[in-house]
Design an enzyme around this catalytic site. Structure first.
Site, short mmCIF file in Angstrom:
data_model
loop_
_atom_site.label_atom_id
_atom_site.label_comp_id
_atom_site.label_asym_id
_atom_site.label_seq_id
_atom_site.Cartn_x
_atom_site.Cartn_y
_atom_site.Cartn_z
CD GLU A 99 -2.99 -0.51 2.47
OE1 GLU A 99 -2.84 0.74 3.00
OE2 GLU A 99 -3.61 -1.43 2.68
CD GLU A 125 -3.66 7.20 7.67
OE1 GLU A 125 -3.33 6.38 8.52
OE2 GLU A 125 -4.08 6.88 6.51
#
EC number: 4.2.1.20
Length: 257
Positions: free
Chosen positions: A45, A56
């Protein structure tokens, strides 16, 4: 379904590392990709940095900011992928945010991603109900738009699974990405709900950082995704991070074999 993504899961349990492109630099990111592949990664990824990465935690947020202040752009990431594809055919997907794709132009983004050899993309801030404007274009260019399911998805899991492409990203914990000491979600139950709808691989991410956790997770799923632990190595070792990441990825892949 993208052929390369299918192949990533065909050989057994998949280890899927994540790295933020351009932290510490795009040249180093390119070397990290090769090192991760050599260490046994099955699919990689690549995070395209964004100023407001809402899914995040602090580790990957920091990497996004470092990459952006280092001058990383979406075009530069595409150029790097083009270079990687001359040397490697490992399956790769982008992880980024709707705004990055939208502001680049959805059609233009998907076309370029396919041209440079990407296999799919993950957009964590696009809910299932709003994915169509991205999914239809991605499909046109042979890219899989990877769906996420969370522990709170409940009755939506079946609906999401029916239309899922590539693999299903099972979010193991509520909240944002980051290393966690314990994962309490019943991953097995999530995976069962998906497989009842579609024969598609399920990979677990968010919170996994140790070989023990990885081993436990793949007993219930087809693969594990690890981001923050790797990005932390980029932060700690800077331009010298490559051997550390290689060693870490090898230890994780060995744990799930």
């Amino acid at each position: 379904m993208n052929k390369r993504i299918t192949e990533a899961f065909a050989k057994g349990k998949a280890f899927i590392p994540f790295v933020t492109c351009g932290d510490p630099s795009l040249d180093v990111t390119e070397k990290i990709v090769y090192a991760m592949e050599e260490a046994g990664a099955d699919l990689i990824e690549l995070g395209i940095p964004f100023s407001d990465p809402t899914a995040e935690g602090p580790v990957i947020q920091g990497a996004n900011l470092r990459a952006l202040s280092g001058g990383v752009t979406t075009d530069k990431v595409f150029d790097m992928v083009e270079k990687i594809r001359k040397n490697s055919s490992i399956p790769m997907v982008f992880m980024t945010y709707a705004n990055v794709v939208f502001s680049y132009g959805i059609e233009r983004f998907c076309k370029r991603a396919a041209e440079v050899g990407m296999d799919g993309m993950i957009l964590p801030d696009v809910p299932f109900e709003e994915k169509e404007e991205f999914a239809s274009v991605a499909e046109k260019y042979g890219l899989d738009l990877i769906s996420l399911i969370a522990p709170t998805s409940h009755e939506r899991i079946s609906m999401i699974a029916k239309e899922a492409e590539g693999f299903v990203y099972c979010v193991s914990s509520l909240g944002v990405t980051g290393m966690r000491s314990q994962i309490t979600t019943d991953i097995g139950a999530m995976v069962e709900l998906v497989k009842a709808q579609k024969d598609i691989p399920c990979a677990v991410g968010f919170g996994i950082s140790t070989p023990e956790q990885a081993k436990k997770m793949v007993s219930q799923a087809d693969g594990v995704i690890v981001g923050s632990a790797i990005v932390k190595l980029c932060e700690t070792h800077g331009a010298d991070c490559v051997p550390y990441i290689k060693e870490y990825v090898k230890s994780m892949k060995d744990a799930i074999r």
